[in-house]
Scaffold this active site. Structure first.
Site, PDB file in Angstrom:
ATOM      1  CG  ASP A 108    -112.275  52.741  56.994  1.00 29.04           C
ATOM      2  OD1 ASP A 108    -112.407  53.870  57.492  1.00 29.04           O
ATOM      3  OD2 ASP A 108    -112.306  52.533  55.762  1.00 29.04           O
ATOM      4  CG  ASP A 295    -112.679  58.017  57.759  1.00 25.79           C
ATOM      5  OD1 ASP A 295    -112.496  56.852  58.154  1.00 25.79           O
ATOM      6  OD2 ASP A 295    -112.410  58.380  56.604  1.00 25.79           O
TER       7      ASP A 295
END
Length: 514
Positions: A108, A295
């Site tokens: 992430d 992201d």
């Protein structure tokens, strides 16, 4: 020659499973972590609905998503981490301890900590459905004990820090600080197929100021270059989910050259972005520039409600009718048009008609004063917030129509149509799967170059066959200045465009994915 620019999370209905992954270090000095993906399913949409019952959607994430950093709540806590991970598609496998205990994690770039469930997690049901770290079984474990708390819009992950070796492929990162989660109260983590999160953001947003694993990979000399890159396979018919490459980039993963833009604010991988185009036409809202975050921890594309509403209108997405929006158009629509034609400053118009106050740069909700009285402020402030935001959107929409020399009647009708396409409180917008041919492309301007997404690329398919549903990959999220307006470019974008995270030169690169 690589192109360089000038200086400088809703209804999340995805949950994916990590199948056995391939991890290896190749002869070219790159560390490759194979990724697997799980298809969208109805169970995750239901879970997302349960999570949003209290109204904590991405449209309000600027207030609800928080993360504890070095010393309490950070000044940028309003947008951390901007998701609840129900839509994360791509996972890989790591090992913690000696011998390695295996965990499926999301890689992430929108957070910076490594956490996995702890064997000391006794009272959260979610822990019983995932692999748990057992410190007593590792010969390289080091006790730390410092408490940790990561607060999301849908709940909090809490626990304590420990230190141990972490294995990625054939590489071992020594003495890595990570969080043993002892509390996972959220439905998100109950139904999740992943065990934990491996953050690849900057240390500036790391809980407890822990050194991120990526930093230690570089500091311990485990990679050739301080660069990592993502290739995400968006072909649903192929088993291979993609690959994250540490130490550089694989030429087989992209076509042509990368367009690089500088990181504008360390924490997230944040950069400046230009206009957003629908069918080649400007939406106006980001014509003067917006911020964006690359992201990998979300599949969606989140952006300002004003633009998402225009996208929904263009693709025929069914949202929720906003009576407040229509009431505003009815009462103030003609006045707004008159003031735009009179060359009034657009950012002052909503304050001039009494729906916002003006802070010298933009309109600000008149309800902001009521936060002293929380119970009163929630109602009073919420109403003015909505009216102020809706007014500002209407000004942008009307400006765009006036540029096209539309009549007043046509402009008011068009804005009323947009009101009907305002996203639902969860951000979900359903689309007719048979209408793809008539939907426009949506483009983002990055580093002076246009990056285009086709309907096939920005729509998400839930289910198979006759019961399949198509859902817009766009959701609304409003972050006010100075941090916003802000876009989150998740896997929908990163799957189409190979993404390079150049930590050494503090820049991000995009090229067409192979």
């Amino acid at each position: 020659m690589e192109t360089r620019s000038g200086p400088v999370v809703a209804s999340l209905f995805v949950l994916l499973c990590v199948l056995p992954t391939i991890l290896c270090a190749s002869g070219d000095g790159l560390v490759r972590i194979g990724l697997k993906k799980w298809k969208f399913d109805q169970n995750n949409r239901i879970a997302a609905h349960l999570e949003s019952k209290d109204g904590r959607s991405l449209r309000g994430c600027d207030k609800n998503y928080q993360l504890r950093g070095k010393s309490g709540y950070r000044e940028d806590s309003d947008i951390v981490p901007l998701k609840n991970y129900l839509d994360a598609q791509y996972f890989g496998e790591i090992g913690i301890g000696s011998p390695p205990q295996k965990f499926k994690v999301i890689f992430d770039t929108g957070s910076s900590n490594l956490w996995v469930p702890s064997s000391k997690c006794y009272f959260s049901v979610a822990c019983y459905f995932h692999s748990k770290y057992k410190s007593g079984r590792s010969s390289t474990y080091k006790k730390n004990g410092k408490p940790a708390d990561i607060r999301y819009g849908t709940g909090a992950i809490s626990g304590f820090f420990s230190e141990d070796h972490v294995k990625l492929g054939d590489l071992v990162v020594e003495d890595q600080e990570f969080i043993e989660a002892t509390r996972e109260p959220s439905v998100t983590f109950l139904v999740a197929k992943f065990d934990g999160i491996l953050g690849l953001g900057f240390q500036e947003i790391s809980v407890g100021n822990a050194v991120p694993l990526w930093y230690n990979m570089v500091n311990q000399g485990l990679v050739n270059e301080p660069v990592f890159s993502f290739w995400l396979n968006r072909n649903a018919d192929e088993e291979e989910g993609g690959e994250i490459v540490f130490g550089g980039k694989d030429p087989n993963h992209y076509k042509g050259e990368h367009t690089y833009v500088p990181v504008t604010r360390k924490g997230y991988w944040q950069f400046d972005m230009g206009d957003v185009l629908i069918g080649g036409k400007s939406t106006g809202f980001c014509a003067g520039g917006c911020s964006a975050i690359a992201d990998s921890g979300t599949s969606l594309l989140a952006g300002p409600t004003a633009i998402i509403t225009e996208v929904n209108h263009a693709i025929g997405a069914a949202g929720v009718v906003s009576q407040e929006c229509k009431a505003l158009v009815s009462q103030y629509g003609e006045t707004i048009i008159e003031r735009i034609l009179a060359k009034d400053q657009p950012e002052k118009i909503c304050s001039q008609i009494g729906l916002c106050t003006f802070d010298g740069a933009r309109g600000v909700s008149m309800g902001i004063e009521s936060v002293v009285d929380e119970s009163a402020g929630r109602s009073h402030g919420g109403l003015h917030d909505a009216m102020c935001s809706t007014c500002e959107m209407a000004v942008v929409w009307m400006q765009n129509q006036l540029r096209e020399n539309q009549t007043q009647e046509r402009i008011l009708n068009y804005v009323n149509e947009l009101c009907e396409r305002l996203p639902s409180p969860m951000g979900e917008s359903s689309v007719d799967c048979n209408s793809l041919a008539s939907m426009p492309n949506v483009s983002f301007t990055i580093g002076g170059k246009t990056f285009e997404l086709t309907p096939e690329q920005y729509l998400l398919k839930v289910g198979e066959g006759d019961i399949a549903q198509c859902v817009s990959g766009f959701i609304a999220m409003d972050v006010p200045p100075p941090r916003g307006p802000l876009w989150i470019l998740g896997d929908v974008f990163m799957g189409t465009y190979h993404t390079v995270f150049d930590h050494g030169n503090l820049r991000i690169g995009f090229a067409e994915a192979a």
